[in-house]
Design a protein around this motif. Structure first.
Motif, mmCIF file in Angstrom:
data_model
loop_
_atom_site.group_PDB
_atom_site.id
_atom_site.type_symbol
_atom_site.label_atom_id
_atom_site.label_comp_id
_atom_site.label_asym_id
_atom_site.label_seq_id
_atom_site.Cartn_x
_atom_site.Cartn_y
_atom_site.Cartn_z
ATOM 1 N N LEU A 245 0.838 -1.206 0.000
ATOM 2 C CA LEU A 245 0.000 0.000 0.000
ATOM 3 C C LEU A 245 0.873 1.255 0.000
ATOM 4 O O LEU A 245 0.580 2.221 -0.711
ATOM 5 N N ARG B 25 -5.672 -5.781 -3.882
ATOM 6 C CA ARG B 25 -5.281 -4.398 -4.176
ATOM 7 C C ARG B 25 -4.312 -4.358 -5.357
ATOM 8 O O ARG B 25 -4.433 -3.516 -6.232
ATOM 9 N N GLU C 282 -11.976 6.704 -1.483
ATOM 10 C CA GLU C 282 -10.841 5.963 -2.037
ATOM 11 C C GLU C 282 -9.895 6.884 -2.809
ATOM 12 O O GLU C 282 -8.676 6.713 -2.743
ATOM 13 N N TYR D 279 -6.055 6.768 -1.328
ATOM 14 C CA TYR D 279 -4.939 6.234 -2.106
ATOM 15 C C TYR D 279 -3.985 7.312 -2.601
ATOM 16 O O TYR D 279 -3.013 7.020 -3.276
#
Length: 184
Positions: A15, A94, A108, A112
């Motif tokens: 991530l 993901r 989102e 992100y």
């Protein structure tokens, strides 16, 4: 509010690298803690933060404006109802779906890009509740630019916490024990 590094410490390496790629940063560290520090330092640059805001829709900027008008945080439930929930995606999902390229909602799109985080803070009564917040470095940047006016908040106030509690009794356990003893 917590800063970028504190927010990123809880993220996995995949991530962190995804957020870094959206920001144009290539993370060299293979350790999540070091990668969090590297990403936070990279995002502290005003040019990198400006890149984070490039391509954001007006709705996303209004979401940030609303958060700024609420001292940089808002109850997660209220934010989710208004701007959408983060999909619970594992690392492999993901990587496969790459939600940072096509975010499902405003939440989102902001998440992100590393512009918002989620954490538990005490509410007015001192009870911990989950909030969506803007990290300190991003708040500082947002104070320097002009945001659209926040959307109106016509939301109902949450119901007050109950003042009296009724404790559960063990009557069902007693009845079940009596029935089992009878059947035996």
């Amino acid at each position: 509010m917590p800063g970028l590094e504190r927010m990123f410490v809880d993220y996995d390496l995949q991530l962190l690298r995804s957020i870094g790629s959206v920001m144009g940063l290539l993370l060299s560290s293979g350790n999540p803690r070091d990668a969090a520090e590297e990403l936070a330092e990279g995002m502290f640059d005003p040019d990198t933060l400006e890149m984070a805001f490039d391509g954001l829709e007006d709705d996303a900027l209004q979401a940030l404006s609303l958060l700024m008008s609420q001292q940089s945080r808002l109850l997660a439930s209220a934010f989710d109802r208004r701007f959408g929930e983060l999909r619970p995606l594992g690392s492999a999902t993901r990587e496969r779906e790459q939600p940072w390229t096509k975010p499902a909602n405003i939440a989102e799109a902001l998440y992100y890009r590393g512009l918002i985080g989620r954490a538990f803070f005490p509410n007015a009564e001192g009870v911990p509740q989950e909030f969506v917040y803007i990290p300190d470095e991003v708040t500082y940047y947002l104070e320097q630019i002009e945001l659209p006016p926040p959307p109106s908040t016509n939301e109902r106030r949450p119901a007050p916490n109950p003042t009296a509690f009724i404790s559960a009794s063990s009557a069902i356990v007693d009845d079940a024990t009596t029935l089992l003893a009878y059947l035996q």
